[in-house]
Enzyme design. Structure first.
Site, PDB file in Angstrom:
ATOM      1  N   GLU A   1       0.841  -1.216   0.000  1.00 19.05           N
ATOM      2  CA  GLU A   1       0.000   0.000   0.000  1.00 19.05           C
ATOM      3  C   GLU A   1       0.872   1.262   0.000  1.00 19.05           C
ATOM      4  O   GLU A   1       0.568   2.234  -0.678  1.00 19.05           O
ATOM      5  CB  GLU A   1      -0.933   0.007   1.222  1.00 19.05           C
ATOM      6  CG  GLU A   1      -2.082  -0.987   1.094  1.00 19.05           C
ATOM      7  CD  GLU A   1      -3.206  -0.735   2.109  1.00 19.05           C
ATOM      8  OE1 GLU A   1      -2.911  -0.332   3.242  1.00 19.05           O
ATOM      9  OE2 GLU A   1      -4.378  -0.946   1.745  1.00 19.05           O
TER      10      GLU A   1
ATOM     11  N   ALA B   1      -7.303  -3.876  11.838  1.00 16.12           N
ATOM     12  CA  ALA B   1      -8.260  -2.934  12.423  1.00 16.12           C
ATOM     13  C   ALA B   1      -9.631  -3.607  12.529  1.00 16.12           C
ATOM     14  O   ALA B   1     -10.363  -3.416  13.504  1.00 16.12           O
ATOM     15  CB  ALA B   1      -8.340  -1.690  11.550  1.00 16.12           C
TER      16      ALA B   1
ATOM     17  N   ASP C   1      -3.984  -5.232  18.330  1.00 15.87           N
ATOM     18  CA  ASP C   1      -2.698  -5.823  17.951  1.00 15.87           C
ATOM     19  C   ASP C   1      -1.858  -6.319  19.129  1.00 15.87           C
ATOM     20  O   ASP C   1      -0.842  -6.979  18.917  1.00 15.87           O
ATOM     21  CB  ASP C   1      -1.882  -4.805  17.144  1.00 15.87           C
ATOM     22  CG  ASP C   1      -2.355  -4.722  15.693  1.00 15.87           C
ATOM     23  OD1 ASP C   1      -3.433  -5.257  15.392  1.00 15.87           O
ATOM     24  OD2 ASP C   1      -1.638  -4.127  14.868  1.00 15.87           O
TER      25      ASP C   1
HETATM   26  P1  FAD Z   1      -3.489   1.140  17.093  1.00 11.56           P
HETATM   27  O1  FAD Z   1      -4.423   1.494  16.028  1.00 11.56           O
HETATM   28  O2  FAD Z   1      -2.037   1.018  16.786  1.00 11.56           O
HETATM   29  O3  FAD Z   1      -3.677   2.204  18.283  1.00 11.56           O
HETATM   30  C1  FAD Z   1      -2.900   2.197  19.441  1.00 11.56           C
HETATM   31  C2  FAD Z   1      -3.163   3.492  20.193  1.00 11.56           C
HETATM   32  O4  FAD Z   1      -2.431   3.457  21.420  1.00 11.56           O
HETATM   33  C3  FAD Z   1      -2.704   4.751  19.465  1.00 11.56           C
HETATM   34  O5  FAD Z   1      -3.663   5.772  19.615  1.00 11.56           O
HETATM   35  C4  FAD Z   1      -1.400   5.125  20.174  1.00 11.56           C
HETATM   36  O6  FAD Z   1      -1.135   6.518  20.144  1.00 11.56           O
HETATM   37  C5  FAD Z   1      -1.711   4.662  21.587  1.00 11.56           C
HETATM   38  N1  FAD Z   1      -0.516   4.343  22.352  1.00 11.56           N
HETATM   39  C6  FAD Z   1       0.516   3.543  21.960  1.00 11.56           C
HETATM   40  N2  FAD Z   1       1.434   3.482  22.938  1.00 11.56           N
HETATM   41  C7  FAD Z   1       0.969   4.241  23.967  1.00 11.56           C
HETATM   42  C8  FAD Z   1       1.477   4.559  25.263  1.00 11.56           C
HETATM   43  N3  FAD Z   1       2.641   4.057  25.687  1.00 11.56           N
HETATM   44  N4  FAD Z   1       0.742   5.361  26.045  1.00 11.56           N
HETATM   45  C9  FAD Z   1      -0.445   5.888  25.632  1.00 11.56           C
HETATM   46  N5  FAD Z   1      -0.968   5.607  24.413  1.00 11.56           N
HETATM   47  C10 FAD Z   1      -0.272   4.800  23.607  1.00 11.56           C
HETATM   48  N6  FAD Z   1      -6.041  -3.258   9.097  1.00 11.56           N
HETATM   49  C11 FAD Z   1      -7.218  -3.438   8.463  1.00 11.56           C
HETATM   50  O7  FAD Z   1      -8.101  -4.147   8.995  1.00 11.56           O
HETATM   51  N7  FAD Z   1      -7.484  -2.853   7.259  1.00 11.56           N
HETATM   52  C12 FAD Z   1      -6.602  -2.051   6.646  1.00 11.56           C
HETATM   53  O8  FAD Z   1      -6.860  -1.519   5.559  1.00 11.56           O
HETATM   54  C13 FAD Z   1      -5.351  -1.809   7.282  1.00 11.56           C
HETATM   55  N8  FAD Z   1      -4.444  -0.972   6.716  1.00 11.56           N
HETATM   56  C14 FAD Z   1      -3.279  -0.696   7.383  1.00 11.56           C
HETATM   57  C15 FAD Z   1      -2.382   0.208   6.808  1.00 11.56           C
HETATM   58  C16 FAD Z   1      -1.194   0.502   7.440  1.00 11.56           C
HETATM   59  C17 FAD Z   1      -0.243   1.506   6.818  1.00 11.56           C
HETATM   60  C18 FAD Z   1      -0.872  -0.124   8.679  1.00 11.56           C
HETATM   61  C19 FAD Z   1       0.427   0.199   9.368  1.00 11.56           C
HETATM   62  C20 FAD Z   1      -1.747  -1.042   9.245  1.00 11.56           C
HETATM   63  C21 FAD Z   1      -2.969  -1.333   8.616  1.00 11.56           C
HETATM   64  N9  FAD Z   1      -3.890  -2.228   9.161  1.00 11.56           N
HETATM   65  C22 FAD Z   1      -5.084  -2.450   8.540  1.00 11.56           C
HETATM   66  C23 FAD Z   1      -3.630  -2.839  10.477  1.00 11.56           C
HETATM   67  C24 FAD Z   1      -4.336  -1.999  11.562  1.00 11.56           C
HETATM   68  O9  FAD Z   1      -4.001  -0.638  11.397  1.00 11.56           O
HETATM   69  C25 FAD Z   1      -3.980  -2.447  12.973  1.00 11.56           C
HETATM   70  O10 FAD Z   1      -4.274  -3.806  13.097  1.00 11.56           O
HETATM   71  C26 FAD Z   1      -4.779  -1.622  13.978  1.00 11.56           C
HETATM   72  O11 FAD Z   1      -4.365  -0.275  13.948  1.00 11.56           O
HETATM   73  C27 FAD Z   1      -4.637  -2.176  15.401  1.00 11.56           C
HETATM   74  O12 FAD Z   1      -5.472  -1.427  16.241  1.00 11.56           O
HETATM   75  P2  FAD Z   1      -5.107  -1.222  17.769  1.00 11.56           P
HETATM   76  O13 FAD Z   1      -6.283  -0.551  18.391  1.00 11.56           O
HETATM   77  O14 FAD Z   1      -4.621  -2.477  18.364  1.00 11.56           O
HETATM   78  O15 FAD Z   1      -3.859  -0.232  17.794  1.00 11.56           O
HETATM   79  P1  NAD Z   2       3.342  -8.594   7.287  1.00 11.13           P
HETATM   80  O1  NAD Z   2       3.973  -9.373   8.363  1.00 11.13           O
HETATM   81  O2  NAD Z   2       2.010  -8.990   6.810  1.00 11.13           O
HETATM   82  O3  NAD Z   2       4.320  -8.567   6.020  1.00 11.13           O
HETATM   83  C1  NAD Z   2       5.704  -8.366   6.165  1.00 11.13           C
HETATM   84  C2  NAD Z   2       6.451  -8.835   4.906  1.00 11.13           C
HETATM   85  O4  NAD Z   2       7.839  -8.531   5.082  1.00 11.13           O
HETATM   86  C3  NAD Z   2       6.356 -10.332   4.661  1.00 11.13           C
HETATM   87  O5  NAD Z   2       5.988 -10.543   3.315  1.00 11.13           O
HETATM   88  C4  NAD Z   2       7.759 -10.837   4.967  1.00 11.13           C
HETATM   89  O6  NAD Z   2       8.138 -11.944   4.150  1.00 11.13           O
HETATM   90  C5  NAD Z   2       8.623  -9.619   4.627  1.00 11.13           C
HETATM   91  N1  NAD Z   2       9.919  -9.621   5.320  1.00 11.13           N
HETATM   92  C6  NAD Z   2      10.170  -9.966   6.610  1.00 11.13           C
HETATM   93  N2  NAD Z   2      11.493  -9.855   6.879  1.00 11.13           N
HETATM   94  C7  NAD Z   2      12.078  -9.408   5.744  1.00 11.13           C
HETATM   95  C8  NAD Z   2      13.440  -9.077   5.402  1.00 11.13           C
HETATM   96  N3  NAD Z   2      14.437  -9.174   6.274  1.00 11.13           N
HETATM   97  N4  NAD Z   2      13.694  -8.636   4.141  1.00 11.13           N
HETATM   98  C9  NAD Z   2      12.682  -8.496   3.246  1.00 11.13           C
HETATM   99  N5  NAD Z   2      11.399  -8.812   3.518  1.00 11.13           N
HETATM  100  C10 NAD Z   2      11.096  -9.248   4.756  1.00 11.13           C
HETATM  101  O7  NAD Z   2       3.348  -7.073   7.818  1.00 11.13           O
HETATM  102  P2  NAD Z   2       2.489  -5.799   7.376  1.00 11.13           P
HETATM  103  O8  NAD Z   2       2.414  -5.696   5.904  1.00 11.13           O
HETATM  104  O9  NAD Z   2       3.069  -4.670   8.137  1.00 11.13           O
HETATM  105  O10 NAD Z   2       1.032  -6.121   7.925  1.00 11.13           O
HETATM  106  C11 NAD Z   2       0.797  -6.174   9.331  1.00 11.13           C
HETATM  107  C12 NAD Z   2      -0.674  -6.479   9.576  1.00 11.13           C
HETATM  108  O11 NAD Z   2      -1.471  -5.363   9.166  1.00 11.13           O
HETATM  109  C13 NAD Z   2      -1.177  -7.687   8.812  1.00 11.13           C
HETATM  110  O12 NAD Z   2      -2.094  -8.378   9.607  1.00 11.13           O
HETATM  111  C14 NAD Z   2      -1.896  -7.071   7.637  1.00 11.13           C
HETATM  112  O13 NAD Z   2      -2.959  -7.903   7.171  1.00 11.13           O
HETATM  113  C15 NAD Z   2      -2.448  -5.792   8.239  1.00 11.13           C
HETATM  114  N6  NAD Z   2      -2.623  -4.788   7.176  1.00 11.13           N
HETATM  115  C16 NAD Z   2      -3.773  -4.872   6.461  1.00 11.13           C
HETATM  116  C17 NAD Z   2      -3.981  -3.994   5.422  1.00 11.13           C
HETATM  117  C18 NAD Z   2      -5.261  -4.092   4.629  1.00 11.13           C
HETATM  118  O14 NAD Z   2      -6.125  -4.880   4.987  1.00 11.13           O
HETATM  119  N7  NAD Z   2      -5.432  -3.302   3.588  1.00 11.13           N
HETATM  120  C19 NAD Z   2      -3.009  -3.029   5.114  1.00 11.13           C
HETATM  121  C20 NAD Z   2      -1.836  -2.986   5.865  1.00 11.13           C
HETATM  122  C21 NAD Z   2      -1.648  -3.886   6.899  1.00 11.13           C
END
Ligand code: FAD
Ligand code: NAD
Length: 408
Positions: free
Chosen positions: A172, A319, A302
């Site tokens: 992404e 999420a 997470d």
């Molecule tokens: P988070 O969303 O990480 O929230 C944690 C919260 O805790 C934050 O507000 C942070 O500020 C706070 N916090 C952290 N440490 C402390 C501390 N020490 N003290 C006080 N507050 C603190 N999942 C999907 O289902 N669909 C998607 O399309 C998708 N896209 C993604 C795209 C990206 C770029 C990334 C990185 C992840 C994506 N994911 C997606 C995965 C998803 O974002 C995570 O699984 C989700 O955010 C987890 O939710 P959470 O509530 O556990 O934590």
């Molecule tokens: P991931 O663990 O899914 O992918 C990490 C990738 O990095 C793997 O393909 C792995 O083989 C590779 N990798 C690991 N070590 C490496 C190395 N040393 N050199 C090169 N490649 C290496 O992690 P993510 O993409 O951050 O996703 C985390 C979670 O967030 C997953 O559950 C994912 O489904 C979720 N997520 C979902 C969406 C969505 O639904 N649109 C978007 C972003 C993240």
């Protein structure tokens, strides 16, 4: 009477924490419990949009939402502070600026980037995990493009963007940055031919385990935009000059001043450091989402791991799952504070996965295996995001922050 109300403390206002709080706000009676939400910032952010903020294709103010806009501070006590540690034996949370005691705790502190001990990554690579980390990446890349035109020599390393990992985050993000490069070149007077955008993935394929046809579609679309894929190639080291990779036993150095590590996540390290049992940084919660050892501590999002009994694999940290866990945790807390012993088992309703490939393109598998790509997948992704905003803050929030330009 008021004095006897139990204290529920929710840590983190991410998807899991904020949705638990909002649900508690709705379902608890006035005399059931005091609820306190603790978060580092006074805003919630949609982690699922951070790759756009990091690439500079969406401003971070669209992604963050003031907590006061979605949580009723007359009902919920909000504490803006940073959690340092948790002491489950004393039912205490240690904050940077004080401490809180609880009767019931919900841990929703989210994820951290996992670097697997690879040398130099923590010091020299960037990761996408918060508003500020995303803002830093955007500004760092812009700064390096500006440097290229002002520094002597042909510093191509300033124009080389390397993304480690072709999981959903890596794909992404690279799609967004590939879309941003023409704009950056225009802005900084740079020949686009000089820019290199590379994805390095250790496994044999991008998006391991996802539908192969859709993966091929995504890779073709990204390659058309100039993305160079290095599959079966492992990042072994990162230093101030770039990365060292290995493929089939052969090593190569790639010079880059813009290394973005998107190759894995783990639960917030505070949880393990506080003595909770963890598996790869996540608490293996019981079916009712309580920790194995504490009947008054729930973990959502997470920081938790739970196995899907059908596949015998853990549910992915998403999420989608975090929000559904919030529903179960809030319901179970209501049961406990009202002295009902029947707790609900967490049963996720998996609705598929959609990944964006920029503003107008995406891939996804939804509704029992229906495949989507291109415009229809992109519309679906925006519908999912808008639906979340609707659930979080109603129609007003959706209209203010949502992706309403679905057909453009
Ligand atoms: P988070 O969303 O990480 O929230 C944690 C919260 O805790 C934050 O507000 C942070 O500020 C706070 N916090 C952290 N440490 C402390 C501390 N020490 N003290 C006080 N507050 C603190 N999942 C999907 O289902 N669909 C998607 O399309 C998708 N896209 C993604 C795209 C990206 C770029 C990334 C990185 C992840 C994506 N994911 C997606 C995965 C998803 O974002 C995570 O699984 C989700 O955010 C987890 O939710 P959470 O509530 O556990 O934590
Ligand atoms: P991931 O663990 O899914 O992918 C990490 C990738 O990095 C793997 O393909 C792995 O083989 C590779 N990798 C690991 N070590 C490496 C190395 N040393 N050199 C090169 N490649 C290496 O992690 P993510 O993409 O951050 O996703 C985390 C979670 O967030 C997953 O559950 C994912 O489904 C979720 N997520 C979902 C969406 C969505 O639904 N649109 C978007 C972003 C993240």
């Amino acid at each position: 009477m008021m004095m006897n109300k139990p204290n529920i403390v929710v840590l983190g206002a991410g998807y899991g924490g904020i949705m638990t709080t909002i649900k508690l706000e709705k379902i608890l009676g006035d005399n059931d419990a005091n609820v306190t939400l603790v978060n580092k910032h006074d805003y919630h952010y949609q982690t699922t949009w951070l790759h756009e903020n990091a690439a500079g294709t969406l401003h971070h103010d669209r992604t963050r939402i003031p907590i006061k806009d979605v949580v009723n501070f007359n009902k919920i006590n909000f504490v803006q502070d940073t959690v340092k540690s948790i002491e489950p034996s004393n039912k205490k949370v240690i904050l940077e600026d004080g401490e809180l005691t609880y009767d019931y705790l919900v841990i929703g502190l989210g994820f951290e980037s996992a670097t697997f001990g690879i040398e130099g990554l923590k010091e020299h690579a960037f990761s996408i995990y918060s508003i500020n980390s995303a803002r830093l990446i955007r500004e760092h890349i812009e700064y390096n493009f500006a440097r290229y035109t002002t520094e002597p020599g042909d510093r191509r390393d300033l124009l080389t963007i390397v993304v480690g990992g072709a999981g959903f985050t890596g794909i992404e993000f690279i799609a967004e940055i590939a879309n941003r490069v023409p704009e950056l070149c225009q802005e900084y007077d740079i020949d686009p031919e000089k820019v290199r955008v590379m994805n390095v993935e250790a496994g044999p394929a991008a998006l391991a385990g996802f539908d192969e046809e859709l993966v091929e579609y995504a890779m073709n679309r990204l390659e058309e935009k100039g993305v160079e894929f290095r599959l079966g190639t492992m990042i072994k080291q990162c230093n101030e000059n770039g990365i060292l990779v290995e493929k089939d036993g052969e090593q190569e150095t790639i010079d880059s001043q813009n290394v973005i590590w998107a190759a894995g996540v783990t639960g917030n390290s505070i949880v393990e450091e506080s003595g909770f049992e963890v598996s790869r940084g996540r608490v293996p919660v019981r079916e009712d989402l309580r920790t194995p050892d504490h009947d008054n501590v729930f973990v959502v999002g997470d920081c938790a791991v739970l196995f899907n009994p059908e596949t015998e694999r853990p549910y992915p940290p998403t999420a989608q799952i975090a929000m559904q866990m919030a529903d179960t945790a809030a319901h179970n807390l209501k049961q406990l504070v009202t002295n009902s012993s029947e707790l609900e088992t967490f049963k996720p309703n998996l609705q598929g996965t959609v990944a964006s490939l920029g503003h107008t393109d995406a891939i996804g598998v939804v509704f029992d295996g229906k495949k989507l790509y291109g415009r229809s997948a992109s519309i679906m992704k925006k519908v999912i995001d808008n639906r979340y905003l609707l659930k979080l803050g109603g129609i007003g929030l959706m209209l203010k922050k949502g992706k309403l330009d679905m057909f453009r």
